[in-house]
Design a protein around this motif. Structure first.
Motif, PDB file in Angstrom:
ATOM      1  N   ALA A 137       0.451   8.509 -18.417  1.00 19.08           N
ATOM      2  CA  ALA A 137       1.193   7.277 -18.812  1.00 19.08           C
ATOM      3  C   ALA A 137       2.441   7.286 -18.006  1.00 19.08           C
ATOM      4  O   ALA A 137       2.942   8.392 -17.198  1.00 19.08           O
TER       5      ALA A 137
ATOM      6  N   VAL B  74       2.682  -2.630 -21.876  1.00 24.06           N
ATOM      7  CA  VAL B  74       2.546  -1.313 -20.995  1.00 24.06           C
ATOM      8  C   VAL B  74       3.406  -0.343 -21.689  1.00 24.06           C
ATOM      9  O   VAL B  74       4.598  -0.546 -22.058  1.00 24.06           O
ATOM     10  N   CYS B  75       2.977   0.740 -21.542  1.00 24.31           N
ATOM     11  CA  CYS B  75       3.894   1.909 -22.178  1.00 24.31           C
ATOM     12  C   CYS B  75       4.476   2.978 -21.270  1.00 24.31           C
ATOM     13  O   CYS B  75       3.857   3.151 -20.243  1.00 24.31           O
TER      14      CYS B  75
ATOM     15  N   ILE C 240      -1.903   3.836 -28.381  1.00 30.90           N
ATOM     16  CA  ILE C 240      -3.028   3.149 -28.656  1.00 30.90           C
ATOM     17  C   ILE C 240      -3.389   3.096 -30.004  1.00 30.90           C
ATOM     18  O   ILE C 240      -2.967   4.143 -30.941  1.00 30.90           O
TER      19      ILE C 240
ATOM     20  N   HIS D 186       1.680   6.886 -24.110  1.00 30.96           N
ATOM     21  CA  HIS D 186       0.705   5.681 -24.000  1.00 30.96           C
ATOM     22  C   HIS D 186       0.487   5.624 -25.513  1.00 30.96           C
ATOM     23  O   HIS D 186      -0.153   6.123 -26.265  1.00 30.96           O
TER      24      HIS D 186
ATOM     25  N   GLN E 227      -7.757   3.031 -21.052  1.00 30.27           N
ATOM     26  CA  GLN E 227      -7.846   2.256 -19.834  1.00 30.27           C
ATOM     27  C   GLN E 227      -8.646   3.088 -18.705  1.00 30.27           C
ATOM     28  O   GLN E 227      -9.891   3.068 -18.893  1.00 30.27           O
TER      29      GLN E 227
ATOM     30  N   THR F 108      -2.234  10.159 -21.861  1.00 27.79           N
ATOM     31  CA  THR F 108      -3.194   9.326 -20.819  1.00 27.79           C
ATOM     32  C   THR F 108      -3.381   7.994 -21.505  1.00 27.79           C
ATOM     33  O   THR F 108      -3.607   7.932 -22.616  1.00 27.79           O
ATOM     34  N   ARG F 109      -3.692   7.259 -20.691  1.00 32.04           N
ATOM     35  CA  ARG F 109      -4.059   6.000 -20.825  1.00 32.04           C
ATOM     36  C   ARG F 109      -5.651   5.888 -21.147  1.00 32.04           C
ATOM     37  O   ARG F 109      -6.667   5.432 -20.393  1.00 32.04           O
TER      38      ARG F 109
END
Length: 219
Positions: free
Chosen positions: A85, A62-63, A69, A67, A80, A76-77
């Protein structure tokens, strides 16, 4: 927690890379475990990232702040639900500053982390040798260990091959690497034998947590 007959000594792993054993006391470790538990349950929660080749990491993460990737950052995630974030807390930045100053022995060093990646290692998880290169800033990486002991492999800046140094990390240990070692390859081949009783004092049920702080340089 195991009591040591002789205290473990701080160790220089390379230029700008320092291992400080037992840097976090038990009370602070408990606080961090609780914080990690909260972050892991927020929004879409903790996840195992999918690599560009389609493989999934064995470590769940988890960030905060940005976030991650593979192999980029986003606000933004994106892998997901696209939610923002988790904000990076100011108190965690304070902890990072104390870590850098203690590791390097300079009480005046400035350090302004804006990214944290929390990794959870189950018993069979590992992290292959890699470099932290998504950040645009040269500031050090701060790494905090909680829970099960592990082997931390600290390599060179040129390749995943030797030379490297294997270090046993235990709960409460600190690693800081910057300067010439900032882009060194590093990883965790695996956890070391432990029992549930070894983790009970800090309130962690199983596995290992690793919190890494970075300065993104992304504005």
């Amino acid at each position: 927690m195991t009591l040591e007959l002789l205290p473990r000594e701080r160790r220089v792993l390379g230029p700008g890379a320092v291992h400080v054993p037992d840097w976090l006391d038990v009370a602070r470790q408990r606080e961090l475990v609780e914080a990690c538990r909260g972050w892991a349950s927020e929004g879409p929660g903790i996840r195992a990232a999918t690599l560009p080749n389609g493989g999934r990491m064995t470590v769940r993460m988890v960030c905060l702040g940005w976030h991650w990737i593979p192999y980029r950052y986003s606000r933004t995630r994106d892998d997901q639900d696209g939610s923002p974030a988790i904000p990076f807390p100011g108190w965690l930045g304070d902890l990072g500053r104390a870590a850098v100053r203690d590791a390097y022995g300079d009480p005046l060093l400035a350090y302004e982390p804006d990214v944290a990646i929390v990794n959870h290692y189950a018993d069979d998880a590992r992290m292959g040798l890699h470099r932290d290169v998504e950040e645009k800033a040269p500031d050090p990486v701060v790494s905090l260990s909680l829970g099960a002991p592990c082997v931390f492999r600290f390599g060179n800046t040129e390749s995943r091959g030797r030379p490297w140094t294997d270090v046993e990390l235990r709960s409460g240990d600190l690693i800081v690497f910057g300067g010439e070692s900032r882009r060194a390859y590093h990883g965790v081949p695996g956890l070391l034998p432990h029992t549930a009783a070894d983790l009970a004092d800090i309130g962690l049920g199983r596995g290992r947590l690793n919190i890494t702080l970075r300065v993104s340089g992304l504005g």
